[in-house]
Design a protein around this motif. Structure first.
Motif, PDB file in Angstrom:
ATOM      1  N   VAL A 179     -46.065 -77.813  10.762  1.00  0.00           N
ATOM      2  CA  VAL A 179     -46.090 -79.291  10.508  1.00  0.00           C
ATOM      3  C   VAL A 179     -45.921 -79.218   8.669  1.00  0.00           C
ATOM      4  O   VAL A 179     -46.813 -78.439   8.100  1.00  0.00           O
ATOM      5  CB  VAL A 179     -47.434 -79.820  10.720  1.00  0.00           C
ATOM      6  N   GLU A 180     -45.134 -80.071   8.198  1.00  0.00           N
ATOM      7  CA  GLU A 180     -45.168 -80.015   6.768  1.00  0.00           C
ATOM      8  C   GLU A 180     -45.310 -81.409   6.349  1.00  0.00           C
ATOM      9  O   GLU A 180     -44.861 -82.597   6.774  1.00  0.00           O
ATOM     10  CB  GLU A 180     -43.501 -80.005   6.412  1.00  0.00           C
ATOM     11  N   HIS A 181     -46.643 -81.568   5.598  1.00  0.00           N
ATOM     12  CA  HIS A 181     -47.120 -82.833   5.025  1.00  0.00           C
ATOM     13  C   HIS A 181     -47.978 -82.546   3.758  1.00  0.00           C
ATOM     14  O   HIS A 181     -48.283 -81.495   3.692  1.00  0.00           O
ATOM     15  CB  HIS A 181     -47.913 -83.356   6.183  1.00  0.00           C
ATOM     16  N   ARG A 182     -47.583 -83.538   2.678  1.00  0.00           N
ATOM     17  CA  ARG A 182     -48.155 -83.412   1.674  1.00  0.00           C
ATOM     18  C   ARG A 182     -49.595 -83.057   1.571  1.00  0.00           C
ATOM     19  O   ARG A 182     -50.188 -82.507   0.477  1.00  0.00           O
ATOM     20  CB  ARG A 182     -47.897 -84.611   0.794  1.00  0.00           C
ATOM     21  N   TYR A 183     -50.581 -83.574   2.663  1.00  0.00           N
ATOM     22  CA  TYR A 183     -51.807 -83.330   2.612  1.00  0.00           C
ATOM     23  C   TYR A 183     -52.525 -82.125   3.637  1.00  0.00           C
ATOM     24  O   TYR A 183     -53.492 -81.789   3.737  1.00  0.00           O
ATOM     25  CB  TYR A 183     -52.589 -84.531   2.884  1.00  0.00           C
ATOM     26  N   ILE A 184     -51.421 -81.672   4.299  1.00  0.00           N
ATOM     27  CA  ILE A 184     -51.606 -80.416   5.422  1.00  0.00           C
ATOM     28  C   ILE A 184     -50.999 -79.168   4.594  1.00  0.00           C
ATOM     29  O   ILE A 184     -49.960 -78.945   4.220  1.00  0.00           O
ATOM     30  CB  ILE A 184     -50.821 -80.708   6.647  1.00  0.00           C
ATOM     31  N   LYS A 185     -51.799 -78.051   4.864  1.00  0.00           N
ATOM     32  CA  LYS A 185     -51.343 -76.675   4.126  1.00  0.00           C
ATOM     33  C   LYS A 185     -50.389 -76.146   4.846  1.00  0.00           C
ATOM     34  O   LYS A 185     -50.414 -76.367   6.095  1.00  0.00           O
ATOM     35  CB  LYS A 185     -52.803 -75.981   4.312  1.00  0.00           C
ATOM     36  N   LYS A 186     -49.453 -75.640   4.095  1.00  0.00           N
ATOM     37  CA  LYS A 186     -48.166 -75.151   4.442  1.00  0.00           C
ATOM     38  C   LYS A 186     -48.547 -73.889   5.520  1.00  0.00           C
ATOM     39  O   LYS A 186     -49.468 -73.166   5.168  1.00  0.00           O
ATOM     40  CB  LYS A 186     -47.297 -74.555   3.448  1.00  0.00           C
ATOM     41  N   SER A 187     -47.641 -73.879   6.782  1.00  0.00           N
ATOM     42  CA  SER A 187     -47.901 -72.819   7.650  1.00  0.00           C
ATOM     43  C   SER A 187     -49.072 -72.624   8.360  1.00  0.00           C
ATOM     44  O   SER A 187     -49.767 -71.658   8.752  1.00  0.00           O
ATOM     45  CB  SER A 187     -47.700 -71.594   7.070  1.00  0.00           C
ATOM     46  N   SER A 188     -49.780 -73.827   8.373  1.00  0.00           N
ATOM     47  CA  SER A 188     -51.377 -73.761   9.022  1.00  0.00           C
ATOM     48  C   SER A 188     -51.514 -74.427  10.272  1.00  0.00           C
ATOM     49  O   SER A 188     -52.159 -73.985  11.015  1.00  0.00           O
ATOM     50  CB  SER A 188     -52.333 -74.232   8.021  1.00  0.00           C
ATOM     51  N   ILE A 189     -50.585 -75.492  10.443  1.00  0.00           N
ATOM     52  CA  ILE A 189     -50.578 -76.034  11.912  1.00  0.00           C
ATOM     53  C   ILE A 189     -49.115 -76.128  12.559  1.00  0.00           C
ATOM     54  O   ILE A 189     -48.257 -76.208  11.718  1.00  0.00           O
ATOM     55  CB  ILE A 189     -50.933 -77.607  11.576  1.00  0.00           C
ATOM     56  N   GLU A 190     -49.280 -75.530  13.821  1.00  0.00           N
ATOM     57  CA  GLU A 190     -48.125 -75.268  14.363  1.00  0.00           C
ATOM     58  C   GLU A 190     -47.531 -76.871  14.887  1.00  0.00           C
ATOM     59  O   GLU A 190     -48.281 -77.525  15.418  1.00  0.00           O
ATOM     60  CB  GLU A 190     -48.194 -74.425  15.748  1.00  0.00           C
ATOM     61  N   HIS A 191     -46.142 -76.991  14.908  1.00  0.00           N
ATOM     62  CA  HIS A 191     -45.762 -78.095  15.137  1.00  0.00           C
ATOM     63  C   HIS A 191     -45.564 -78.277  16.751  1.00  0.00           C
ATOM     64  O   HIS A 191     -44.962 -77.272  17.387  1.00  0.00           O
ATOM     65  CB  HIS A 191     -44.259 -78.667  14.732  1.00  0.00           C
ATOM     66  N   ARG A 192     -46.377 -79.224  17.326  1.00  0.00           N
ATOM     67  CA  ARG A 192     -46.081 -79.371  18.815  1.00  0.00           C
ATOM     68  C   ARG A 192     -45.776 -80.686  18.950  1.00  0.00           C
ATOM     69  O   ARG A 192     -46.392 -81.838  18.509  1.00  0.00           O
ATOM     70  CB  ARG A 192     -47.547 -79.216  19.283  1.00  0.00           C
ATOM     71  N   ASP A 193     -44.580 -81.036  19.893  1.00  0.00           N
ATOM     72  CA  ASP A 193     -44.204 -82.509  20.206  1.00  0.00           C
ATOM     73  C   ASP A 193     -45.211 -83.461  20.736  1.00  0.00           C
ATOM     74  O   ASP A 193     -45.248 -84.444  20.010  1.00  0.00           O
ATOM     75  CB  ASP A 193     -42.986 -82.512  21.148  1.00  0.00           C
ATOM     76  N   TYR A 194     -45.898 -82.924  21.496  1.00  0.00           N
ATOM     77  CA  TYR A 194     -46.769 -84.004  22.279  1.00  0.00           C
ATOM     78  C   TYR A 194     -47.952 -84.292  21.072  1.00  0.00           C
ATOM     79  O   TYR A 194     -48.335 -85.638  21.086  1.00  0.00           O
ATOM     80  CB  TYR A 194     -47.661 -83.400  23.318  1.00  0.00           C
ATOM     81  N   GLN A 195     -48.498 -83.441  20.289  1.00  0.00           N
ATOM     82  CA  GLN A 195     -49.392 -83.829  19.311  1.00  0.00           C
ATOM     83  C   GLN A 195     -48.815 -84.823  18.205  1.00  0.00           C
ATOM     84  O   GLN A 195     -49.390 -85.859  17.791  1.00  0.00           O
ATOM     85  CB  GLN A 195     -49.886 -82.691  18.557  1.00  0.00           C
ATOM     86  N   ASP A 196     -47.580 -84.468  17.911  1.00  0.00           N
ATOM     87  CA  ASP A 196     -46.882 -85.481  17.085  1.00  0.00           C
ATOM     88  C   ASP A 196     -46.669 -86.901  17.519  1.00  0.00           C
ATOM     89  O   ASP A 196     -46.994 -87.986  16.953  1.00  0.00           O
ATOM     90  CB  ASP A 196     -45.631 -85.157  16.769  1.00  0.00           C
ATOM     91  N   ASN A 197     -46.202 -86.767  19.044  1.00  0.00           N
ATOM     92  CA  ASN A 197     -46.149 -88.138  19.721  1.00  0.00           C
ATOM     93  C   ASN A 197     -47.484 -89.063  19.691  1.00  0.00           C
ATOM     94  O   ASN A 197     -47.402 -90.118  19.638  1.00  0.00           O
ATOM     95  CB  ASN A 197     -45.544 -87.983  21.178  1.00  0.00           C
ATOM     96  N   LEU A 198     -48.573 -88.218  20.060  1.00  0.00           N
ATOM     97  CA  LEU A 198     -49.864 -88.775  20.041  1.00  0.00           C
ATOM     98  C   LEU A 198     -50.439 -89.436  18.866  1.00  0.00           C
ATOM     99  O   LEU A 198     -50.737 -90.641  18.779  1.00  0.00           O
ATOM    100  CB  LEU A 198     -50.906 -88.029  20.828  1.00  0.00           C
ATOM    101  N   ALA A 199     -50.054 -88.742  17.811  1.00  0.00           N
ATOM    102  CA  ALA A 199     -50.342 -89.208  16.427  1.00  0.00           C
ATOM    103  C   ALA A 199     -49.525 -90.328  15.946  1.00  0.00           C
ATOM    104  O   ALA A 199     -50.333 -91.265  15.578  1.00  0.00           O
ATOM    105  CB  ALA A 199     -50.317 -87.916  15.469  1.00  0.00           C
ATOM    106  N   LYS A 200     -48.391 -90.441  16.295  1.00  0.00           N
ATOM    107  CA  LYS A 200     -47.706 -91.590  16.211  1.00  0.00           C
ATOM    108  C   LYS A 200     -48.351 -92.917  16.832  1.00  0.00           C
ATOM    109  O   LYS A 200     -48.253 -93.952  16.073  1.00  0.00           O
ATOM    110  CB  LYS A 200     -46.108 -91.527  16.189  1.00  0.00           C
TER     111      LYS A 200
END
Length: 319
Positions: free
Chosen positions: A6-27
């Motif tokens: 996951v790439e986000h200005r407030y999330i540390k780089k290379s700390s959170i694996e991108h998972r589609d379902y987590q992204d979908n739920l968050a949106k």
């Protein structure tokens, strides 16, 4: 497995694996008050992290992350500290004295237990208007006079986004509806391990079942619970319900709506039978101690047939 992060200005780089379902739920949770239903182990807290990061980037108010126990609140606090690029994250529990809490409440993100939050809102140490996002972990507890209900009532008109998180919805429809109403939930975002956007991230497991024989005393308790259940089935059949002999929880739940609408006399034996099947499952799966704890919890409730079951049923009393 997908190895993107996951790439986000407030999330540390290379700390959170991108998972589609987590992204979908968050949106979905970012767009409206949402109840996230996700089995344990699939990362409800990571979904919360996505939403928190988005609300931080909007800069419109603080974040309150509620958890029912100090241990769980501390876990969330550590997770956010380890993965967010922001320092003003605080943990607030009943162990903190008033003077300390006044200083902690000024942080951008607060992880806290509900009783102390409710009390501090009432003391006006913290304002409900302070938060743009409030997350209720183990949201299924939001019933009756539990502190979650009081907190929701105090923030409901502030315009804050509300997110509930739970591994399972309450089995009783009335409790589920009460939770959704109290938290002003607009939508339920539910996933299972079989969901199309989840299954790529779930490892397949091979299960081997080993049947274990119950000991003599446990068999006796089992027989007494079954005898109690049989008497309720007999009563339901006399009242006109055509039930199979499978002693199926799903079958009883299916006829529940019909009973409540058209055959109220059957409500007492029906709800008792539902409790007995659950008690039997607890006993057979988890043993005597869990069964007794279930009995203690059930006795504290005021549901239909509970008093009769515990005070007048000889078989169940003996069990």
């Amino acid at each position: 497995m997908n190895d993107r992060f996951v790439e986000h200005r407030y999330i540390k780089k290379s700390s959170i694996e991108h998972r589609d379902y987590q992204d979908n739920l968050a949106k979905q949770a970012i767009s409206e008050n949402c109840l996230i239903v996700l089995p344990t182990g699939l990362g409800k807290t990571t979904v919360a992290l996505h939403v928190i990061a988005e609300f931080l980037s909007r800069g419109k108010g603080g974040v309150l992350f509620l958890a029912p126990t100090r241990v769980l609140a501390h876990q969330h606090y550590e997770f956010l500290k380890n993965n967010l690029l922001i320092d003003d994250i605080a943990l607030v529990t009943g162990e903190d004295l008033l003077a300390k809490r006044k200083k902690l409440w000024i942080n951008s993100i607060i992880c806290a237990t509900p009783e102390i939050v409710k009390n501090d809102l009432d003391r006006q140490i913290v304002s409900p208007d302070q938060f743009s996002l409030v997350i209720f972990d183990e949201a299924h507890r939001t019933v009756g006079d539990y502190a979650y209900s009081g907190i929701a009532e105090r923030i409901t008109n502030t315009g804050a986004r509300i997110i509930g998180m739970t591994a399972t919805l309450p089995s009783e429809k009335q409790k589920a509806e009460e939770m959704v109403k109290i938290l002003k939930i607009a939508s339920i975002a539910q996933r299972t391990e079989e969901s199309p956007d989840v299954s790529p991230y779930v490892q397949q497991t091979d299960t081997q079942w080993i049947t274990v024989e119950l000991g003599p005393e446990m068999k006796e308790i089992q027989a007494l619970i079954k005898a109690t259940l049989d008497s309720r089935y007999l009563e339901l059949k006399k009242l006109g319900l055509n039930l199979s002999g499978s002693r199926s929880m799903s079958e009883l739940l299916r006829v529940r709506e019909f009973v409540l609408r058209q055959n109220r006399r059957a409500a007492k034996p029906l709800f008792t039978a539902i409790r007995l099947i659950h008690a039997l499952n607890v006993f057979e799966s988890h043993g005597v101690t869990s069964f007794l704890r279930f009995c203690e919890r059930t006795q504290e409730k005021k549901g239909v047939g509970i008093k009769d079951l515990f005070e007048n049923d000889l078989n169940f009393g003996k069990a």
